[in-house]
Write an enzyme that holds these catalytic residues in place. Structure first.
Site, PDB file in Angstrom:
ATOM      1  CE  LYS A 216       5.245 -25.541  24.102  1.00  0.00           C
ATOM      2  NZ  LYS A 216       5.427 -24.230  24.607  1.00  0.00           N
ATOM      3  CB  CYS A 270       7.891 -22.574  20.025  1.00  0.00           C
ATOM      4  SG  CYS A 270       8.243 -21.150  21.053  1.00  0.00           S
TER       5      CYS A 270
END
Ligand code: SAJ
Length: 425
Positions: A216, A270
């Site tokens: 991720k 993010c």
């Protein structure tokens, strides 16, 4: 594995859509959040966040009795943790991840855990966070066994499965995207896979928890590094008097080149955050990743300097005027096109700085919001035609679709800072 009840801890941008989509598959879902307002809103079948189509899914799931929210955890067969992982406040610019929300969530669910349960960490986390979560759970429940000590025979299964959905497309991507599932053991991965199979139509690929965590962080770092390359090119091209948009179009005609688009910086919660989770653990090694972050974080100030330069040019062409007489119009405040999310937005940063320093009028065009944030009280929210007509300096910050409809040639404006290539590509 059979899941009669699934509990989702944290009902934010990831937890709520995930809970609602699982509930839409006719599974009993209990959502847990510390925010009473969020809990009440969801139980009325409404939503407290902005995400297309989510309201419809939540309303149906609540109405049909498959989704319910509460502030107190209840027993379930699987627990899905989707809480924030911000930076530690006290470390200032060190960008050290703060796992206290994961720790709190572990403490919250520990008392209701029972033999055979599955716990999945979905929050974007530094490498090792899933093992740390399992350690916190084990500490709270010495009567149960966990994978770190009992391997495949453990009472509780633990896995990491990072969310990878794009804000604005969450409901579709939750179902369609592939999932990387990192169990602490192979059986943990299997159990987690059977949970995701309930609603995921993409592929479920299993690996270790640490690799899933790193996967991720890698995805978002890859994007950050590539945007940094585009942003650096835009600064170089500005100096060399080359149109960066044309340059990228031309270079992208090479079959193995695919450069992203420059902008006023990288926003959102993010891409501007996750690469630091790699840097903070491996500061000596992660040199490129750190530099990319610095390039992208430096871009808003470069844009402000360009606006000041444009004001300077305007004043030298109009010696009868002072900075107070100069009107600046900024186009876009959101962190990316066609959304209303202003959080961590580089455009908002630029406009805030201009608002605090520019003595003249500041106009803002943002078709996705109805009023300006409190800190921009001195600026005026206006329609785009009005802004273009009455401004001296045009600053393009976000490439919202609506902005492409304006033919600037019609207005013959000279002083333009176009960070998105809407008017100058
Ligand atoms: N941006 C550019 N140029 C580009 C592309 C993006 O300047 O060519 C800027 C955007 O304007 C924005 C920022 O980057 O300010 C981030 O936008 P984004 O659309 O790239 O990504 P996010 O933050 O909305 O979502 C990302 C996604 N990650 C990847 O595409 C690798 C999403 O799939 C993740 O689930 C999400 O982060 C997350 O939650 O981690």
């Amino acid at each position: 594995m059979n899941f009669n009840t699934i509990s989702v801890i944290g009902l934010g941008y990831i937890g709520l859509p995930t809970a609602a989509v699982i509930a839409s598959r006719r599974k009993k879902v209990v959502g847990v959040d510390i925010n009473q307002h969020a809990v009440d809103t969801i139980n009325r079948g409404e939503i407290h966040i902005v995400e297309p189509e989510l309201d419809i899914v939540v309303r149906a799931a609540v109405k049909e009795g498959y989704l319910r929210a509460t502030t107190t955890p209840e027993p379930a067969d699987a627990f899905l943790i989707a809480v924030p992982t911000p930076f530690k406040a006290e470390n200032g610019n060190d960008h050290v991840p703060d796992l206290t929300y994961i720790q709190a969530a572990s403490k919250t669910i520990a008392p209701v855990l029972k033999r055979g349960d599955l716990v999945i960490l979905e929050s974007t986390s530094p490498v090792g966070a899933t093992e740390q979560m399992a350690a916190w759970l084990a500490e709270a429940r010495p009567d149960l066994s966990f994978p770190q000590t009992h391997g495949e025979e453990s009472d509780i299964r633990v896995a990491h499965c990072p969310e990878r959905v794009l804000p604005g497309h969450v409901v579709r991507e939750l179902v369609e995207n592939d999932r990387v599932i990192g169990g602490m053991t192979a059986r943990c991965s299997q159990a987690a896979t059977s949970l995701y199979r309930i609603f995921v139509e993409g592929e479920c690929i299993t690996t270790t928890a640490r690799t899933a965590e790193m996967a991720k962080l890698t995805e978002n770092s890859f994007r950050d590094v590539n945007i940094a390359f585009a942003n650096e090119l835009s600064i170089i091209c500005d100096k060399l008097d080359i149109n960066v948009w044309e340059l990228i179009r031309l270079a992208n005609r090479h079959p193995r080149v695919n450069i992203l688009q420059p902008g006023p910086g990288v926003g959102g919660h993010c891409i501007a955050v996750d690469p630091w989770f790699i840097v903070s653990e491996t500061p000596e090694e992660a040199r490129l990743i750190r530099t990319a972050r610095e390039v992208n974080d430096g871009k808003p100030q470069w844009v402000i300097d360009k606006v000041n330069e444009a004001v300077g040019k305007f004043l030298s062409d109009n010696p009868d005027k002072t900075a107070k007489d100069v009107t600046i119009a900024c186009f876009g405040l959101a962190f990316k096109p066609d959304i209303d999310d202003l959080r961590e937005s580089p455009a908002l940063f630029v406009v805030n700085k201009l608002a605090s320093r520019h003595p003249g009028e500041l106009l803002v065009v943002e078709p996705n919001i109805r009023q300006l944030p409190f800190e921009l009280m001195s600026a005026k929210l206006v329609a785009q035609d009005a802004a273009i007509e009455s401004t001296d300096i045009l600053v393009m910050l976000v490439d919202h679709k609506a902005f492409f409809k304006v033919d600037l040639a019609f207005y013959s404006k000279k002083y333009i800072v176009d960070t998105r290539g809407v008017w100058t590509a």
